[in-house]
Each structure stands twice: as C-alpha cells, then as structure tokens.
Scaffold this active site. Sequence first.
Site, PDB file in Angstrom:
ATOM      1  N   CYS A 135      29.560  42.404  42.877  1.00  0.00           N
ATOM      2  CA  CYS A 135      30.127  43.612  42.262  1.00  0.00           C
ATOM      3  C   CYS A 135      29.270  44.051  41.075  1.00  0.00           C
ATOM      4  O   CYS A 135      29.402  43.515  39.969  1.00  0.00           O
ATOM      5  CB  CYS A 135      31.559  43.334  41.820  1.00  0.00           C
ATOM      6  SG  CYS A 135      32.297  44.720  40.965  1.00  0.00           S
ATOM      7  N   CYS A 138      31.160  45.371  38.077  1.00  0.00           N
ATOM      8  CA  CYS A 138      31.840  44.360  37.251  1.00  0.00           C
ATOM      9  C   CYS A 138      30.829  43.633  36.372  1.00  0.00           C
ATOM     10  O   CYS A 138      31.101  43.318  35.226  1.00  0.00           O
ATOM     11  CB  CYS A 138      32.527  43.293  38.112  1.00  0.00           C
ATOM     12  SG  CYS A 138      33.431  43.906  39.500  1.00  0.00           S
ATOM     13  N   ASP A 139      29.665  43.325  36.933  1.00  0.00           N
ATOM     14  CA  ASP A 139      28.773  42.363  36.275  1.00  0.00           C
ATOM     15  C   ASP A 139      27.408  42.914  35.857  1.00  0.00           C
ATOM     16  O   ASP A 139      26.647  42.207  35.194  1.00  0.00           O
ATOM     17  CB  ASP A 139      28.553  41.161  37.217  1.00  0.00           C
ATOM     18  CG  ASP A 139      29.871  40.463  37.543  1.00  0.00           C
ATOM     19  OD1 ASP A 139      30.719  40.391  36.638  1.00  0.00           O
ATOM     20  OD2 ASP A 139      30.049  40.031  38.692  1.00  0.00           O
TER      21      ASP A 139
END
Length: 313
Positions: A135, A138-139
Amino acid sequence: MKKQHKMIIIGSGPAGLTAAIYGARAGLDPVIFEGPEPGGQLTTTTDIENFPGFPEGISGPELMEKIREQAKRFGAESVMRMITGVDLCHYPFRILDDEENAYLAESIVISTGASAKYLGLESEQKLKGFGVSACATCDGFFYKDKDIVVVGGGDSALEEALYLTHFGKTVTIIHRRDAFRASAFMSEKAKKHEKIRIKWDSVVEEVLGEPGPTGVTGVRIRNVKTAKTETLPCSGFFVAIGHHPNTELFKENLHLDDKGYIITKSGTTRTNIEGVFACGDVQDPDYRQAVTAAGTGCMAAMDAERWLGEKES
Ligand code: NAP
C-alpha cells in the site's frame, strides 16, 4: 434466544455500506460487520477523482465516512467486529463473530472485498512492515528521498509507482514481461516520468535486509530471458500484482470461479444459496471500481428485499 436480523452485511467497503443505505431505507434494519478494514480498500487510497458527484475529487477515507454516515442516518447499525464463521446450511443463517457472539440472519449480503496479493517469497514475508508493503498510500511517506521498488505491470502497479515518485529519489518498476498490462495512458505516463526506471522481463528472487531498524536494503532480481541476476539497492519494496477475493469463509458452500470470486446469477447479486447475496469486489474480477461496487451494493439490498418479500407472501 439470539435476536434474528432481517439483513446482515459482511464487509464495509462501498458495496457493503451502500447495501446498508438501501437496506435501512427499505426497513430491513441492517447490521453491518465492518471487518478487519473498516471502509475497505478505499481507506488506503488518496484522491478519488472518478466517483461521480465530486468534481474536485475526494479522499478515500472521507468518501467512506460520508457513505457510512448516510447509512447510519437511515438506521443501519455498524459493528466493529470480524466475522469468523458462517453457517449457510441452516435457515435462518447463523453467523459468529471474533468474540464468539452468534447472530441469526434471514438474509446475508457478502461484501468482503478483495485483498492485495504478495509474491509468496519467504524474505518478503519476513520483511513485511520493515520495508515490504502492498500500500503506497499507507507507507510511501516513509521513503522520502530513498530508492523504491514496485513489482507489477498493471494499473495498480503504475498508479502506485507514480504516487511514490512524490517521495522517493527513484522508483524502479520490476515487471515479469516486456509490456505493461496497464492502460496505454498509465503506461506512457510511467515510462515518461523522470524518476521512474523499468526493469523488463524480470522477477524478484529475494528481498534483502533484516527485520528491525535495518529493514529492506535491496532486492535480487533475475532476468527471465538472459537468466542474469542483479541486486538493486532500495529501502521500500511495494508489491502491486493484483488482489484475491476474500471468500475463505464461504468457499465450502458458495459457488466460486477459478480465481475464487463468488459467482452471482446473471444480472443479479444472487448466489447459489437462496437468501445469500454478494456485491462489490468479492464477486467482481473485472471492474473493481468504487462506483461499480456501490452499484452492486444497491442491487444486493434490493435483491434481498425482494427475496424476503417473496418469501413472506
Ligand atoms: P492486474 O491488472 O491483474 O495486473 C497485475 C500485474 O501484476 C500484471 O502485470 C501481472 O503480470 C503482475 N503479476 C501478477 N502476479 C504476479 C507475480 N506472481 N509475479 C510478478 N508479477 C505478477 O491487477 P491490477 O493492476 O491490480 O488491476 C486490476 C484491475 O483494476 C484492472 O482492471 C485495472 O485496470 C483496474 N485498476 C484501475 C485503476 C485506474 O483506473 N486508475 C487503478 C488500479 C486498478 P502480467 O501482466 O504478466 O500478467
């Protein structure tokens, strides 16, 4: 005696929450089990620019919060639990949550969505959360001015790679063939980007590094045409090779296709079991859009309402 619910919805992405809106408005008092990722995959995306009604775009989490609010406004009940067991062989259906609470349902809407696939390498599993991710939104932030690798050749991989250019010093796409599967538009955009490099005909043999503060340090790849291997240094390793449907709970009873997607009767959301309906990505290997998921969520609630009505009459 357990309370019997007219409609239980399993999964809370755009499909499940839209089913909740329609189910609630139809007076079915739906209970929606939000599952491991409340709001579904869209909560891990940034701007959604193709959902009708938002000309300026809207963030994934914000869109899901709005749909949830709308469902609650009509009386849908949301439960922040996971479903761990489903008995579809007896009626009313019986559902168990992760605290062993049992629920009875007259109809079930399955909207458990799909999850990211990984390559299945031992080194990849070991370094999950230490530089290995599926992701980018997300990261990605953790890899500012670092070298990043993305695996895959579809729209997801190129979308992730383009997004990661906002952070990384370089973004290298590793693809197992010599042509992208992604749309021509995305392919051109990625190929032209100054931070993006592409390793064609290449597969990942090992993700290098150690769990803990060291994390990912590189990746060893092999060219499938020449058999030559090389090591690329990187700190972030993003896998974007598609998704698999979350149908583990239902595979004993529901008809699934060869990739594990729930098969629905043509033009409806009905499954092979009367009273069980499926909507969203869990039954859609082709479109996988927020708007199509929401559309099938609406269909599932209407199909369930009709089915319950026919049963009672
Ligand atoms: P996809 O189209 O199935 O692409 C998966 C990619 O990963 C393919 O290039 C495939 O290689 C590669 N791959 C699969 N398994 C692999 C493995 N074990 N090792 C190495 N590579 C592997 O999946 P997706 O990109 O997630 O897209 C799914 C659907 O969503 C598509 O219809 C796509 O158009 C849509 N989508 C649209 C958007 C958008 O419109 N903005 C964004 C994301 C996704 P091969 O090419 O060799 O098979």
